[in-house]
Scaffold this active site. Structure first.
Site, mmCIF file in Angstrom:
data_model
loop_
_atom_site.group_PDB
_atom_site.id
_atom_site.type_symbol
_atom_site.label_atom_id
_atom_site.label_comp_id
_atom_site.label_asym_id
_atom_site.label_seq_id
_atom_site.Cartn_x
_atom_site.Cartn_y
_atom_site.Cartn_z
ATOM 1 C CB SER A 277 38.468 47.639 29.467
ATOM 2 O OG SER A 277 39.143 48.799 29.035
ATOM 3 N NE ARG B 36 43.262 38.817 31.372
ATOM 4 C CZ ARG B 36 43.710 40.003 31.771
ATOM 5 N NH1 ARG B 36 44.424 40.772 30.942
ATOM 6 N NH2 ARG B 36 43.457 40.443 32.982
ATOM 7 C CG HIS C 145 40.651 43.938 27.721
ATOM 8 N ND1 HIS C 145 42.023 43.802 27.869
ATOM 9 C CD2 HIS C 145 40.376 45.226 28.047
ATOM 10 C CE1 HIS C 145 42.533 44.956 28.261
ATOM 11 N NE2 HIS C 145 41.557 45.832 28.373
#
Length: 206
Positions: free
Chosen positions: A16, A39, A42
């Site tokens: 990812s 992050r 994500h």
């Protein structure tokens, strides 16, 4: 027909991250700031955070110093407390604090005519707080900034990313003008997943 790419469970996050990096291309962020941005994307699936996230120049260093010093992390809602990697934080000696659901917080809010989020921040100023992470309640972020301005609270880093339509964008516009370390996301978007992603990115950097 949709074709699924086979991938081992332990490799999903890394893959990812590779996809995010490839789709974003070069950015204006430092490597440490990019760890937070990556992050966040994500966690949300929303690439617009690469445009709206803002970092005070000392945000990353202040956050890492607070974690490494064993200070605690104050959050505005229990969902955030559940999402933060408390095991990683405990390795440094810190813990996650959330007082919004405590009876004493409800009593203070009623007595003062404020929200519980406001009262929860006021009740936590003496709890060795290194990082404040607000993803849900603008009133919590506004109270944190008020307490700092009054000299009653001195966290090392304020992560202020409340989501919504009433005072969310406005509270973040105020935060981005402050002289102390902050991480924020301009506009209406934000939320607890963004606050948690920022904290967890810092914990992994630490």
């Amino acid at each position: 027909m949709v074709t699924l790419q086979p991938i081992a469970p332990q490799d999903i996050e890394a893959e990812s991250f590779r996809i995010i990096e490839r789709e974003l291309g070069p950015t204006r962020f430092s490597p440490e700031e990019f760890a937070v941005v990556r992050r966040t994307i994500h966690a949300t699936g929303d690439f617009s955070f690469a445009e709206t996230l803002r970092f005070h120049p000392q945000a990353i260093s202040a956050g890492l110093a607070a974690i490494r010093a064993g200070k605690n992390i104050l959050v505005d809602v229990n969902m955030a407390a559940s999402g933060i990697s408390s095991g990683l934080l405990a390795q440094f000696g810190g813990r996650v604090i959330c007082r919004v659901a405590e009876p004493e917080t409800a009593a203070m809010a009623k007595a003062n005519g404020t929200t519980r989020s406001d009262a929860a921040m006021s009740r936590s100023v003496a709890d060795n707080i290194g990082i404040v992470a607000v993803g849900n309640a603008p009133t919590a972020l506004l109270k944190v900034m008020e307490l700092i301005d009054q000299g009653l609270f001195a966290p090392d880093l304020v992560i202020g990313v409340p989501v919504g339509f009433v005072n969310a964008a406005e509270s973040k516009e105020i935060l981005v003008q402050q002289p102390y370390p902050f991480i924020t996301a301009l506009g209406r978007k934000g939320g607890t997943p963004v606050a948690v992603a920022a904290v967890n990115a810092l914990l992994r950097l630490a």
